[in-house]
Enzyme design. Structure first.
Site, mmCIF file in Angstrom:
data_model
loop_
_atom_site.group_PDB
_atom_site.id
_atom_site.type_symbol
_atom_site.label_atom_id
_atom_site.label_comp_id
_atom_site.label_asym_id
_atom_site.label_seq_id
_atom_site.Cartn_x
_atom_site.Cartn_y
_atom_site.Cartn_z
ATOM 1 N N GLU A 124 1.112 -1.134 0.271
ATOM 2 C CA GLU A 124 0.454 0.366 0.056
ATOM 3 C C GLU A 124 0.758 1.522 0.011
ATOM 4 O OE1 GLU A 124 -2.659 -0.201 2.792
ATOM 5 O OE2 GLU A 124 -3.363 -2.750 2.630
ATOM 6 N N ASN A 150 1.718 -5.103 -3.826
ATOM 7 C CA ASN A 150 0.378 -5.522 -2.903
ATOM 8 C C ASN A 150 -0.125 -4.230 -2.516
ATOM 9 O OD1 ASN A 150 -1.643 -7.664 -2.117
ATOM 10 N ND2 ASN A 150 -1.471 -6.763 -0.219
ATOM 11 N N HIS A 197 -10.269 -5.666 -2.299
ATOM 12 C CA HIS A 197 -11.827 -5.452 -1.308
ATOM 13 C C HIS A 197 -12.583 -5.160 -2.107
ATOM 14 C CE1 HIS A 197 -9.225 -6.883 1.812
ATOM 15 N NE2 HIS A 197 -8.199 -6.225 1.851
ATOM 16 N N GLU A 245 -6.288 -9.981 -1.529
ATOM 17 C CA GLU A 245 -6.991 -10.100 0.073
ATOM 18 C C GLU A 245 -8.690 -9.781 -0.409
ATOM 19 O OE1 GLU A 245 -5.759 -6.906 1.672
ATOM 20 O OE2 GLU A 245 -3.850 -7.847 1.822
ATOM 21 N N ASP A 276 -12.917 -9.803 -0.852
ATOM 22 C CA ASP A 276 -13.452 -10.285 0.061
ATOM 23 C C ASP A 276 -14.565 -9.321 -0.779
ATOM 24 O OD1 ASP A 276 -12.794 -7.945 0.888
ATOM 25 O OD2 ASP A 276 -13.024 -8.337 2.361
#
Ligand code: G3I
Length: 483
Positions: free
Chosen positions: A165, A207, A243, A272, A274
């Protein structure tokens, strides 16, 4: 696009799913999943095309037999959700602590699963002692940290999220302002070189979130990766957190974005995943993401960010593949169905014992400190800055007993040369750590002032700082005073 913490506060627009529609969806899935060569678990199905299917894992949940039962049945890659972060692995400077992370790695090894390491260098989840460091001391601390952790796990990690990030959400593709960024713009490549020196067999990934389509932020990352490949900086893969919710949907260029990174000569991974929602809409979105990965030869695997909805960092969005009881949801079935449908091509079959595909750097790991010139992304004004107001907003990721707050500070119609933000915590709440600002206390009314690298903001520009704590996070709009 918005920060995942911001997005966590938003709720996916509910979709009413009729019993008929659900039955049709399930019927479709059943007809596919019972075909001759269909695998019956996520991991086995992904493996059929040379890929993995993984999940984030919390060490303290491994003793929960429902949790570990689903984990070991369905998943063949594990990412420690918090246990390998800087605050967990080096709580005091030079004193490494691997108990919880070791537990996860041992579990993976005992169950034939591989491990993604997460994350070596990040502006969040830093231990308290890092806050007092800057410049050469911070750069050396980062190098020592990466060396210590990557060496401890040498040979046991499939891929490391080396840097997490590091790009901003400003919409201009720039780097995020952070204490690590303030040590010099080369901090990311130094992190990769350091990790490579410690564990040359691990794949090394960058990432990030909000990079899941072609946009300014993903293009900023793309340009960095392209530059790294051109100069031999050892980067092997790019992670796309994904996300997903109504504010950050799967865009039509999701697959094309994965492909353009793959075309640079790196693997791509969904790290990640979701997806907020329920029923058919959620199930269909999961299938779209899986199909996109399968269509990109260098998309080597997918990781979901938790097992049951109740395990999620944003459990209120019910974003995962299993319900709170560990039963598969429609999203699970559509995911398995999409995996079983297979990909148009196979990814490289290199495993954790295979070295990175990039050439090693011709220079050794960095032994020197950062450049003496600090590289703030906002240039200091050459004349006395005009006075200007500022505003602040806060987003909170709340869980039972604690929270992470992210504050965005925005300059008004003229530049500011320093800011102070007032935040009020509810009774009983206490801050346990903060980043990118200096706080006046830990409870009640707290004043947060800029640090050296993020005080100057051009008109209309913003920066972020954050803090986490116990109890309930702040809900009122913070005040902001410009200097
Ligand atoms: O469990 C402890 C509790 O005992 C303690 O009282 C409390 C006090 O702060 O902390 C609790 O741990 C918290 C943990 O979540 C609970 O699950 C940590 O403080 C908190 O920092 C942690 O949040 C994690 C968050 O990263 C930190 O920013 C989430 O679990 C984790 O899912 C989340 O993961 C991140 C990825 O690493 C990077 N990408 C975004 C993603 C979602 O934010």
């Amino acid at each position: 696009m918005s920060d995942p913490l911001v997005r966590s506060k938003r709720r996916f627009a509910g979709v009413a799913v009729s019993a008929t529609a659900a039955a049709v969806a399930l019927g479709t899935v059943l007809s596919v999943s019972t075909t001759a060569n269909a695998a019956s678990t996520l991991g086995a199905s992904a493996a059929a095309t040379g890929r993995y299917f993984g999940t984030a894992v919390a060490a303290y949940k491994l003793s929960d037999t429902v949790y570990s039962g689903v984990l070991d049945r369905e998943f063949n890659m594990i990412t420690p959700e918090n246990e390998m972060k800087w605050d967990a692995t080096e709580p005091s400077q030079g004193q490494f602590s691997f108990t919880s992370a070791d537990q996860i790695v041992a579990h993976a090894q005992a169950h034939g699963q591989r491990t993604r390491g997460h994350a070596l260098a990040w502006h969040q989840q830093q231990p308290g002692w890092v806050a007092s460091l800057s410049g050469t001391a911070l750069r050396n601390a980062m190098i020592n940290h990466i060396t210590g952790v990557a060496t401890h796990y040498k040979g046991k990690i499939y891929a490391w999220d080396v840097v997490n990030e590091a790009f901003s959400d400003n919409g201009d593709g720039s780097r995020r302002q952070s204490n690590l960024q303030a040590t010099g713009n080369d901090w990311i490549e130094v992190a990769f070189q350091t990790a490579h020196a410690a564990d040359p067999g691990a794949k090394l990934c960058y990432n990030d979130y909000n990079t899941d389509g072609v946009n300014a932020k993903s293009t900023g990352v793309y340009n960095m990766v392209k530059d790294f490949k051109a100069r031999g900086v050892p980067i092997d893969c790019v992670g796309f957190q994904s996300h997903i919710n109504s504010a950050s949907p799967v865009t039509s260029d999701y697959q094309a974005n994965l492909q353009r990174f793959a075309d640079l000569g790196v693997d791509v991974q969904i790290t990640e995943l979701d997806i907020a929602g329920s029923g058919t809409a959620q199930a269909d979105t999961y299938a779209r993401v899986v199909q996109a990965c399968l269509a990109v030869a260098r998309c080597t695997g997918i990781t979901v960010w938790g097992i049951r909805d109740s395990d999620s960092w944003r459990s209120g969005d019910t974003p995962l593949l299993f319900d709170n009881n560990g039963n598969p949801k429609a999203a699970y079935t559509s995911t398995l169905n999409a995996l079983n449908a297979g990909g148009s091509s196979s990814p490289p079959t290199t495993g954790p014992t295979t070295g990175p595909s990039t050439s090693p750097p011709t220079t050794g790991p960095p032994t020197t400190g950062p450049p003496t010139t600090a590289p703030p992304t906002t240039a200091p004004p050459t004349t006395a800055p005009p006075q200007g107001g500022c505003s602040a907003s806060v987003s909170v990721n709340q869980w039972n007993g604690g929270f992470v707050a992210t504050v965005t500070v925005t300059a008004g119609s003229s530049a500011v040369n320093g800011w102070t933000v007032g935040v009020t915590l509810p009774s009983g709440a206490a801050v346990t750590s903060s980043w990118s600002a200096t706080g006046s206390g830990t409870s009640g009314s707290i004043s947060y002032s800029n640090v050296s690298y993020n005080g100057s903001l051009a008109a209309g520009r913003n920066t972020q700082f954050g803090f986490q704590g116990t109890g309930t996070g702040p809900s009122a709009t913070p005040s902001c005073t410009a200097r």
